[in-house]
Design a protein around this motif. Structure first.
Motif, mmCIF file in Angstrom:
data_model
loop_
_atom_site.group_PDB
_atom_site.id
_atom_site.type_symbol
_atom_site.label_atom_id
_atom_site.label_comp_id
_atom_site.label_asym_id
_atom_site.label_seq_id
_atom_site.Cartn_x
_atom_site.Cartn_y
_atom_site.Cartn_z
ATOM 1 N N UNK A 105 0.799 -1.227 0.000
ATOM 2 C CA UNK A 105 0.000 0.000 0.000
ATOM 3 C C UNK A 105 0.830 1.274 0.000
ATOM 4 N N UNK A 106 2.013 1.234 0.605
ATOM 5 C CA UNK A 106 2.795 2.460 0.750
ATOM 6 C C UNK A 106 3.960 2.565 -0.232
ATOM 7 N N UNK A 107 4.583 1.436 -0.562
ATOM 8 C CA UNK A 107 5.747 1.473 -1.451
ATOM 9 C C UNK A 107 5.341 1.171 -2.891
ATOM 10 N N UNK A 108 4.728 0.014 -3.104
ATOM 11 C CA UNK A 108 4.294 -0.366 -4.449
ATOM 12 C C UNK A 108 3.403 0.716 -5.064
ATOM 13 N N UNK A 109 2.346 1.058 -4.376
ATOM 14 C CA UNK A 109 1.425 2.071 -4.903
ATOM 15 C C UNK A 109 2.074 3.448 -4.956
ATOM 16 N N UNK A 110 3.051 3.666 -4.088
ATOM 17 C CA UNK A 110 3.746 4.946 -4.098
ATOM 18 C C UNK A 110 4.553 5.175 -5.361
ATOM 19 N N UNK A 111 4.998 4.093 -5.983
ATOM 20 C CA UNK A 111 5.760 4.214 -7.223
ATOM 21 C C UNK A 111 4.859 4.493 -8.431
ATOM 22 N N UNK A 112 3.593 4.121 -8.342
ATOM 23 C CA UNK A 112 2.707 4.175 -9.510
ATOM 24 C C UNK A 112 2.685 5.527 -10.220
ATOM 25 N N UNK A 113 2.528 6.665 -9.503
ATOM 26 C CA UNK A 113 2.467 7.957 -10.212
ATOM 27 C C UNK A 113 3.736 8.282 -10.986
ATOM 28 N N UNK A 114 4.847 7.661 -10.607
ATOM 29 C CA UNK A 114 6.119 7.951 -11.266
ATOM 30 C C UNK A 114 6.230 7.278 -12.629
ATOM 31 N N UNK A 115 5.383 6.297 -12.875
ATOM 32 C CA UNK A 115 5.392 5.603 -14.162
ATOM 33 C C UNK A 115 4.420 6.231 -15.163
ATOM 34 N N UNK A 116 3.523 7.081 -14.673
ATOM 35 C CA UNK A 116 2.506 7.665 -15.533
ATOM 36 C C UNK A 116 2.967 9.018 -16.071
#
Length: 203
Positions: A105-116
């Motif tokens: 919830x905090x690390x995996x999802x935290x990376x998501x905006x950086x790929x978009x």
């Protein structure tokens, strides 16, 4: 068993655990860059996994297990002698689940905006938030070689996978020396090397 994966994605975590387990398994690559997502065999992946994303593990009885944190615990429980996860019902197992949920919830999802394709400002805000979250793992790994202490667990496979993404979004972990040491330590494990090579991430 068959693991559906995409190279370098979060499916690397169960791929590592499969090699660590010593269990027999097959793999099939999923192309996430096309719509619909297609398997190597040309099958619409959503007909296999309605969630539409990796990882997914097809069990020997034909059932499908999805969600990485469920898959890695299932695999660990098939080979208790490998000690990839503490025994069910123990406080240590709940500590494992605590870390798995934190990473999800905090690390995996935290990376998501950086790929978009977000603005630089939004990406920086996302990175600033993520680095605050990474501080917890940094504190733990400054004290112990792995998240649960002296032994590698499935939580380490997941954290390693997520931290590996920093290089793909042009972000540095330079402020986290314990995380950098952790990455090197885990990357050197033979079963991690096997998974990285199998996904074409290591020559």
């Amino acid at each position: 068993m068959k693991l559906y994966f995409s190279p370098g994605a979060c499916s690397l975590s169960p791929h590592i655990v499969l090699f660590a387990s010593g269990l027999p398994f097959d793999t099939e690559k999923v192309n996430l860059k096309v719509q619909p997502h297609l398997t190597e065999g040309g099958v619409d992946f959503s007909t296999i996994n309605p969630r539409g994303y990796v990882p997914a593990l097809q069990l020997d009885n034909g059932e499908l297990l999805a969600e990485g944190v469920a898959i890695v615990q299932y695999l660990a429980d098939q080979v208790p002698a490998k000690q990839l996860a503490p025994a069910n019902g123990t406080l240590e197992r709940y500590r494992l689940q605590e870390w798995l949920n934190y990473i999800s919830t905090e690390v995996h999802k935290g990376f998501s905006p950086l790929f978009y394709p977000n603005s630089d400002e939004l990406k920086q805000q996302a990175w600033d938030k993520l680095t605050r979250r990474l501080g917890l793992a940094e504190q733990q790994l400054a004290k112990t070689p792995y998240l649960l202490g002296e032994r590698f667990s499935v939580a380490d496979a997941y954290l390693f996978t997520c931290l590996n993404w920093a290089q793909f979004v042009q972000r540095s972990l330079g402020d986290f020396p314990a995380l950098i040491d952790f990455q090197k330590r885990v990357a050197a494990l033979p079963f991690v090397q096997q998974a990285l090579k199998a996904e074409g991430l290591l020559e």
